[in-house]
Design a protein around this motif. Sequence first.
Motif, PDB file in Angstrom:
ATOM      1  N   GLU A 186      41.126  20.137  49.957  1.00  0.00           N
ATOM      2  CA  GLU A 186      41.407  19.959  48.529  1.00  0.00           C
ATOM      3  C   GLU A 186      42.135  21.210  48.059  1.00  0.00           C
ATOM      4  O   GLU A 186      42.243  22.183  48.798  1.00  0.00           O
ATOM      5  CB  GLU A 186      40.101  19.806  47.724  1.00  0.00           C
ATOM      6  N   TRP A 188      34.122  19.972  38.247  1.00  0.00           N
ATOM      7  CA  TRP A 188      32.675  19.750  38.338  1.00  0.00           C
ATOM      8  C   TRP A 188      32.277  19.364  39.744  1.00  0.00           C
ATOM      9  O   TRP A 188      32.936  18.545  40.383  1.00  0.00           O
ATOM     10  CB  TRP A 188      32.271  18.645  37.372  1.00  0.00           C
ATOM     11  N   GLU A 238      25.571  18.448  38.355  1.00  0.00           N
ATOM     12  CA  GLU A 238      26.992  18.754  38.498  1.00  0.00           C
ATOM     13  C   GLU A 238      27.306  19.905  37.549  1.00  0.00           C
ATOM     14  O   GLU A 238      26.963  19.855  36.371  1.00  0.00           O
ATOM     15  CB  GLU A 238      27.833  17.524  38.176  1.00  0.00           C
ATOM     16  N   MET A 278      35.821  12.938  48.204  1.00  0.00           N
ATOM     17  CA  MET A 278      36.887  13.254  47.240  1.00  0.00           C
ATOM     18  C   MET A 278      36.320  13.995  46.041  1.00  0.00           C
ATOM     19  O   MET A 278      35.206  13.762  45.619  1.00  0.00           O
ATOM     20  CB  MET A 278      37.549  11.954  46.789  1.00  0.00           C
ATOM     21  N   LYS A 279      37.085  14.899  45.499  1.00  0.00           N
ATOM     22  CA  LYS A 279      36.590  15.680  44.360  1.00  0.00           C
ATOM     23  C   LYS A 279      36.539  14.822  43.088  1.00  0.00           C
ATOM     24  O   LYS A 279      37.137  13.746  43.019  1.00  0.00           O
ATOM     25  CB  LYS A 279      37.488  16.896  44.132  1.00  0.00           C
ATOM     26  N   ASN A 280      35.860  15.349  42.084  1.00  0.00           N
ATOM     27  CA  ASN A 280      35.778  14.666  40.793  1.00  0.00           C
ATOM     28  C   ASN A 280      37.075  14.843  40.014  1.00  0.00           C
ATOM     29  O   ASN A 280      37.602  15.947  39.923  1.00  0.00           O
ATOM     30  CB  ASN A 280      34.657  15.270  39.935  1.00  0.00           C
ATOM     31  N   ARG A 336      38.793  15.113  36.496  1.00  0.00           N
ATOM     32  CA  ARG A 336      38.328  15.514  35.168  1.00  0.00           C
ATOM     33  C   ARG A 336      38.973  14.663  34.070  1.00  0.00           C
ATOM     34  O   ARG A 336      40.167  14.407  34.111  1.00  0.00           O
ATOM     35  CB  ARG A 336      38.681  16.985  34.905  1.00  0.00           C
ATOM     36  N   ASP A 362      34.804  16.167  30.269  1.00  0.00           N
ATOM     37  CA  ASP A 362      34.642  17.232  31.256  1.00  0.00           C
ATOM     38  C   ASP A 362      35.207  18.560  30.759  1.00  0.00           C
ATOM     39  O   ASP A 362      34.805  19.626  31.243  1.00  0.00           O
ATOM     40  CB  ASP A 362      35.325  16.834  32.558  1.00  0.00           C
ATOM     41  N   PRO A 401      50.320  23.284  44.522  1.00  0.00           N
ATOM     42  CA  PRO A 401      49.082  23.618  45.234  1.00  0.00           C
ATOM     43  C   PRO A 401      47.935  23.879  44.258  1.00  0.00           C
ATOM     44  O   PRO A 401      46.825  24.161  44.678  1.00  0.00           O
ATOM     45  CB  PRO A 401      49.452  24.904  45.983  1.00  0.00           C
ATOM     46  N   ILE A 402      48.222  23.811  42.960  1.00  0.00           N
ATOM     47  CA  ILE A 402      47.202  24.090  41.937  1.00  0.00           C
ATOM     48  C   ILE A 402      46.956  22.812  41.133  1.00  0.00           C
ATOM     49  O   ILE A 402      47.774  21.892  41.165  1.00  0.00           O
ATOM     50  CB  ILE A 402      47.661  25.235  41.004  1.00  0.00           C
ATOM     51  N   PRO A 403      45.833  22.755  40.401  1.00  0.00           N
ATOM     52  CA  PRO A 403      45.501  21.522  39.679  1.00  0.00           C
ATOM     53  C   PRO A 403      46.537  21.122  38.623  1.00  0.00           C
ATOM     54  O   PRO A 403      47.122  21.971  37.950  1.00  0.00           O
ATOM     55  CB  PRO A 403      44.162  21.850  39.018  1.00  0.00           C
ATOM     56  N   LEU A 404      46.724  19.817  38.522  1.00  0.00           N
ATOM     57  CA  LEU A 404      47.708  19.229  37.624  1.00  0.00           C
ATOM     58  C   LEU A 404      46.980  18.301  36.649  1.00  0.00           C
ATOM     59  O   LEU A 404      46.242  17.409  37.057  1.00  0.00           O
ATOM     60  CB  LEU A 404      48.687  18.432  38.490  1.00  0.00           C
ATOM     61  N   GLY A 445      48.702  11.670  42.041  1.00  0.00           N
ATOM     62  CA  GLY A 445      48.383  13.057  42.369  1.00  0.00           C
ATOM     63  C   GLY A 445      47.850  13.910  41.239  1.00  0.00           C
ATOM     64  O   GLY A 445      47.681  15.118  41.414  1.00  0.00           O
ATOM     65  N   ASP A 465      45.147  15.719  39.049  1.00  0.00           N
ATOM     66  CA  ASP A 465      43.786  16.169  39.328  1.00  0.00           C
ATOM     67  C   ASP A 465      42.896  16.004  38.108  1.00  0.00           C
ATOM     68  O   ASP A 465      41.675  16.029  38.204  1.00  0.00           O
ATOM     69  CB  ASP A 465      43.792  17.652  39.714  1.00  0.00           C
ATOM     70  N   VAL A 491      34.098  10.668  39.520  1.00  0.00           N
ATOM     71  CA  VAL A 491      34.056  11.347  38.222  1.00  0.00           C
ATOM     72  C   VAL A 491      32.657  11.913  38.030  1.00  0.00           C
ATOM     73  O   VAL A 491      31.713  11.481  38.685  1.00  0.00           O
ATOM     74  CB  VAL A 491      34.366  10.371  37.056  1.00  0.00           C
ATOM     75  N   ARG A 492      32.526  12.872  37.128  1.00  0.00           N
ATOM     76  CA  ARG A 492      31.217  13.442  36.861  1.00  0.00           C
ATOM     77  C   ARG A 492      30.408  12.460  36.029  1.00  0.00           C
ATOM     78  O   ARG A 492      30.902  11.928  35.037  1.00  0.00           O
ATOM     79  CB  ARG A 492      31.357  14.743  36.074  1.00  0.00           C
ATOM     80  N   ALA A 493      29.183  12.232  36.442  1.00  0.00           N
ATOM     81  CA  ALA A 493      28.279  11.404  35.636  1.00  0.00           C
ATOM     82  C   ALA A 493      27.288  12.353  35.006  1.00  0.00           C
ATOM     83  O   ALA A 493      26.548  13.031  35.708  1.00  0.00           O
ATOM     84  CB  ALA A 493      27.552  10.411  36.528  1.00  0.00           C
TER      85      ALA A 493
END
Lengths: 212, 262
Positions: free
Chosen positions: A116, A123, A146, B1-3, B5, B45, B196-199, B218, B220, B249-251
Motif C-alpha cells: 500500500e 484508519w 479502528e 485492502m486498506k480503508n 476514507r 473519517d 505514491p501518496i494518498p489522493l 485509484g 484513496d 471502510v471504517r465502521a
Amino acid sequence: MSIVIIDYGVGNLQSLQKAFAHFGVEALITERAEEIKKADGVVLPGVGSFEAGMRGLKARGLIETVQAVAEENRPMLGICLGAQLMLSKGHEFGIHEGLSVIEGEVVKFEAEQVKEKIPEVGWNKVYPPEGVSWEKSIFAGLESPEMYFTHSYIFVPKEFEHVFGNTSYGGVEFCSVIRKGNIYGTQFHPEKSGKAGLALIENFIKLVQSVS
Amino acid sequence: MKNIRIIPTLHIKGHNVVKPIQTEALRVVGNPKELALRYYEEGADELIYLDIVASLYRRNLDFELLKSVTSNIFIPVTVGGGIRTLHDINDALRSGADKVAINTEALRRPEFISEAAREFGSQCIVLYIEAKKQPDGSFEAYTDGGREHSGRDAVEWAKRAIDLGVGEILVSSVDQDGTRKGYDLPLISAIARFAPIPLIAHGGAGNASHLAEVIEKGADAISASSIFHYNEISIAEVKKSLSEKGINVRAENSKLSNSPNF
C-alpha cells in the motif's frame, strides 16, 4: 489529579487538550520541567521527525525530566512521534538517540514489503498480540478499535513483552502500541480517532486517577 | 485492502457553509459548526474545511470560526483558503486544523510547499488542485476557486508538488463540482497512475456508485459535499454501499464498554 501535555515545539496540542477537556480534565500544556515533575500523568505528543523531536526536548532541558517520570512508572502516554521518542534509537534522517524509556528502535516502513502507499494515512485496526490481554489496561473495553494513523516509521521494541498492540497494513503486521507498566505509546492519534480514541483518553485519565 | 476514507467538505463563505456550483452560483447550506458536528457523529473519517473567498480577496480565513467548528469534533480536519505563509499554517493548526490545503500560493511560489513540509512535516501539507478540462483533453490547474488560470498542466503540477514534499493531494474537478454527475474519472486516473501518496477525489458525487467508480480509478479517499449536505445519502449509507461492493471502510465501533479496574 493533574495531567500535563509536554510542549516541545511540535504539533497541534490543542486537539489533545480538547480531548481531555471533553472529560472535564483541564490538561496543562507546558514546557517547564517543574510542572512536568509534579504532574500525576504525562502526555508526550508530537508530529514531525525523530531528530527534530529530540532536539526540541533537549533545547528545553526535558530529556532527563521525562526519563525520571518514566523511571517512577508514573502514567505516561506517548502519541505518534512522542511514542517513537520513548524508544532507544530512531533511524529517520540518520541514527539518533531516543529517550530509552523502552528498549527498541524506530525504523522506516519498508516500501518493498508493504503493498500500500507509504505514508499510511487513515484508519486501521489495532489488536492485542496473541496471548496478551487488554484487561486492566487503558485498552480495556475496546475490541479491535479502528484508530487514525499518519506515519512512515514504525516501532520495533526489543522485547516482545513491550508489544501491546499490533496493526496490519499492506500485508505487513507492525507494532502499533508499546507498553511498559503505566507507560504507553501509540503510533496512532487517539485524539483524532473519534469515539474509540476518546475512550482510550478516558481510560488514561482513570489510570492517572487510580495512582494519584 | 486498506480503508477508503469518506470526507465531507465544507465550503465556507462568511459564517456559512455554501455550495458552489461550478464556481458560479452559490447556495447557503447551513451552519458550519452544526454540520461539522453532524458529520462527526455520523461517522465521517475526516473533514475538509475550505474558505472559498479568502484567497480571492487575499484575506486570511476566520480562525475564530474555525476554532468553534473544530471545538467538539475528534477526527482530522484539513483546512484551506488563503494560506500564504508559515505563520498562516501555524495559526490554522492552533485553531484546530491537522493539515492545511494549499492551492493558489503553491502555484504562485512552488518552493512554499517545501518550506511548509520542512517546518510542519509532509503529513501536514495537502496540495489542493482545482482542475478544469481543456479543449485538447488535458487539465489545467486553476486558482482562486476555479476563477483564474495558472497556465500549468494539472497532472504535471501534481508530479512536481510530490517532489517538493506534499503529503496528500486533493483533486477537485471544477467542471463536475456541484453537478452530481459523477467524478472526473480521467482526471483522477491520470494522477492516481503515478502518485505514491494518498489522493483525495472531489467534485461530482451524486450517488454511492459514483464513489465506487472513482475508488476503482485509484482514489484513496473520497470527498463530497452536496449529497451529504442535503441528506440525500448519509455517510453510513455510503459506507454500507461501498462495503457491499467489497470496498473497505471504517465502521464506527458502537461497542465501547470501557470500565477498566486498575
